[in-house]
Motif scaffolding. Structure first.
Motif, PDB file in Angstrom:
ATOM      1  N   LYS A  47      12.225  -4.123  -6.712  1.00  9.10           N
ATOM      2  CA  LYS A  47      11.429  -4.012  -5.511  1.00  9.10           C
ATOM      3  C   LYS A  47      10.843  -5.254  -4.665  1.00  9.10           C
ATOM      4  O   LYS A  47      11.073  -5.361  -3.436  1.00  9.10           O
ATOM      5  CB  LYS A  47      10.324  -2.986  -5.514  1.00  9.10           C
ATOM      6  N   ARG A  77       0.600  -1.351   0.050  1.00  7.73           N
ATOM      7  CA  ARG A  77      -0.017  -0.035  -0.042  1.00  7.73           C
ATOM      8  C   ARG A  77       1.005   1.202  -0.057  1.00  7.73           C
ATOM      9  O   ARG A  77       0.546   2.148  -0.490  1.00  7.73           O
ATOM     10  CB  ARG A  77      -0.875   0.005   1.142  1.00  7.73           C
ATOM     11  N   LYS A  78       2.055   1.037   0.636  1.00  9.90           N
ATOM     12  CA  LYS A  78       2.730   2.251   0.806  1.00  9.90           C
ATOM     13  C   LYS A  78       3.905   2.799  -0.284  1.00  9.90           C
ATOM     14  O   LYS A  78       4.603   3.396  -0.410  1.00  9.90           O
ATOM     15  CB  LYS A  78       3.503   2.419   2.246  1.00  9.90           C
ATOM     16  N   ASP A  79       3.942   1.790  -1.054  1.00 11.53           N
ATOM     17  CA  ASP A  79       4.788   1.809  -2.129  1.00 11.53           C
ATOM     18  C   ASP A  79       4.326   1.612  -3.531  1.00 11.53           C
ATOM     19  O   ASP A  79       3.914   0.287  -4.026  1.00 11.53           O
ATOM     20  CB  ASP A  79       6.112   0.707  -1.942  1.00 11.53           C
ATOM     21  N   PRO A  80       4.234   2.483  -4.392  1.00 16.07           N
ATOM     22  CA  PRO A  80       3.503   2.218  -5.672  1.00 16.07           C
ATOM     23  C   PRO A  80       4.327   1.358  -6.561  1.00 16.07           C
ATOM     24  O   PRO A  80       3.528   0.634  -7.561  1.00 16.07           O
ATOM     25  CB  PRO A  80       3.540   3.724  -6.097  1.00 16.07           C
ATOM     26  N   ALA A  81       5.727   1.478  -6.345  1.00 17.25           N
ATOM     27  CA  ALA A  81       6.471   0.563  -7.250  1.00 17.25           C
ATOM     28  C   ALA A  81       6.231  -1.123  -6.875  1.00 17.25           C
ATOM     29  O   ALA A  81       6.172  -1.815  -7.858  1.00 17.25           O
ATOM     30  CB  ALA A  81       8.040   0.764  -6.929  1.00 17.25           C
ATOM     31  N   ASP A  91       7.204  -4.128  -9.917  1.00 20.34           N
ATOM     32  CA  ASP A  91       8.421  -3.739  -9.905  1.00 20.34           C
ATOM     33  C   ASP A  91       9.422  -5.094  -9.267  1.00 20.34           C
ATOM     34  O   ASP A  91       9.379  -5.289  -8.281  1.00 20.34           O
ATOM     35  CB  ASP A  91       9.124  -2.553  -9.197  1.00 20.34           C
ATOM     36  N   LYS A 127      -5.033  -3.072  -4.306  1.00 20.16           N
ATOM     37  CA  LYS A 127      -5.538  -1.803  -4.170  1.00 20.16           C
ATOM     38  C   LYS A 127      -5.472  -0.876  -2.842  1.00 20.16           C
ATOM     39  O   LYS A 127      -5.171  -1.724  -2.045  1.00 20.16           O
ATOM     40  CB  LYS A 127      -7.230  -1.749  -4.585  1.00 20.16           C
ATOM     41  N   ASP A 128      -5.461   0.028  -2.682  1.00 26.51           N
ATOM     42  CA  ASP A 128      -5.510   0.643  -1.545  1.00 26.51           C
ATOM     43  C   ASP A 128      -6.627   0.365  -0.309  1.00 26.51           C
ATOM     44  O   ASP A 128      -6.326   0.276   0.789  1.00 26.51           O
ATOM     45  CB  ASP A 128      -5.452   2.278  -1.563  1.00 26.51           C
ATOM     46  N   LYS A 163       3.119  -2.321  -5.966  1.00 29.28           N
ATOM     47  CA  LYS A 163       1.751  -2.447  -6.694  1.00 29.28           C
ATOM     48  C   LYS A 163       1.856  -2.545  -8.241  1.00 29.28           C
ATOM     49  O   LYS A 163       1.034  -3.152  -8.836  1.00 29.28           O
ATOM     50  CB  LYS A 163       0.802  -1.266  -6.206  1.00 29.28           C
ATOM     51  N   ALA A 164       2.945  -2.152  -8.841  1.00 31.59           N
ATOM     52  CA  ALA A 164       2.939  -1.846 -10.163  1.00 31.59           C
ATOM     53  C   ALA A 164       3.965  -3.198 -10.643  1.00 31.59           C
ATOM     54  O   ALA A 164       4.125  -3.325 -11.896  1.00 31.59           O
ATOM     55  CB  ALA A 164       3.953  -0.732 -10.595  1.00 31.59           C
TER      56      ALA A 164
END
Length: 217
Positions: free
Chosen positions: A64, A52-56, A61, A122-123, A58-59
């Protein structure tokens, strides 16, 4: 007589001290062994918070995700058992160097599979660990969970083994992502590769696949 009493008291003191140390050590060991569903719930929710805190993450990466696996999941995953299970009987014929390369490449492949599930987070997502029957003294069992918050729940199940090599008392040795047990699924693919090209051929194929997947991220 006085000397005998002192000797007796000294011996009893040492015995009681030894007993208390053993009892304390046993209590600590028992306290460290979590219930399997508690273990999965804690681990996966901590991971969910990180996503949740790291968009990378969720994408999807891979770099990561690799860091997360190394720092958060690696102590609780038996990668050697997972790789051996996926490779099948040929694992025992592989050299130590081949086994290490297989394990490294398979780890990368699993990261890619896991990234697909993480990309769906998702968030408002939450992880629900399903109730399980009393595990009793089972040394191996399945804990089922779902990521909820999207259009459809995402099932992620875990096969666990009881172990003294983890501070929780459990390690993961197989994942079920979206209805597919990864180790079992890859065993069929790897068997075909080994029959056609041997162990080195499988290693080269995995390395090429991982290299291709990395370029796509």
């Amino acid at each position: 007589m006085t000397h005998s009493i002192r000797h007796y008291r000294s011996a009893m003191t040492r015995f009681i001290g030894f007993f208390l140390v053993c009892a304390t050590s046993l209590s600590v060991a028992q306290a460290q062994t979590q219930a399997p569903d508690v273990f999965v719930n804690k681990l996966t929710n901590e991971l969910l918070d990180m996503v949740r805190k790291d968009p990378a993450l969720k994408a999807g990466d891979l770099q990561k995700i690799g860091m997360v696996l190394d720092t958060k999941l690696l102590p609780y995953i038996n990668f050697q058992r997972m790789t051996a299970g996926a490779v099948g009987p040929a694992w025992r014929q592989a050299t130590p160097e081949q086994q290490k390369r297989l394990q490294d490449e398979f780890k990368m492949l699993l990261m890619r599979s896991y990234s697909g599930a993480l990309a769906q987070v998702k968030d408002n997502s939450s992880i629900i660990v399903k109730p399980m029957r009393n595990a009793g003294n089972d040394n191996e069992l399945v804990v089922r969970s779902e990521i909820r918050g999207g259009a459809e729940p995402i099932p992620i199940d875990y096969r666990l083994e009881k172990t003294t090599e983890s501070d929780t008392g459990w390690r993961i040795y197989n994942f079920n992502l979206l209805g597919v047990w990864l180790v079992d699924n890859y065993r069929t693919q790897f068997s075909q590769e080994i029959n056609a090209k041997g162990i080195d051929g499988l290693i080269d194929s995995l390395a090429a696949r991982n290299k291709s997947n990395t370029k796509k991220v």
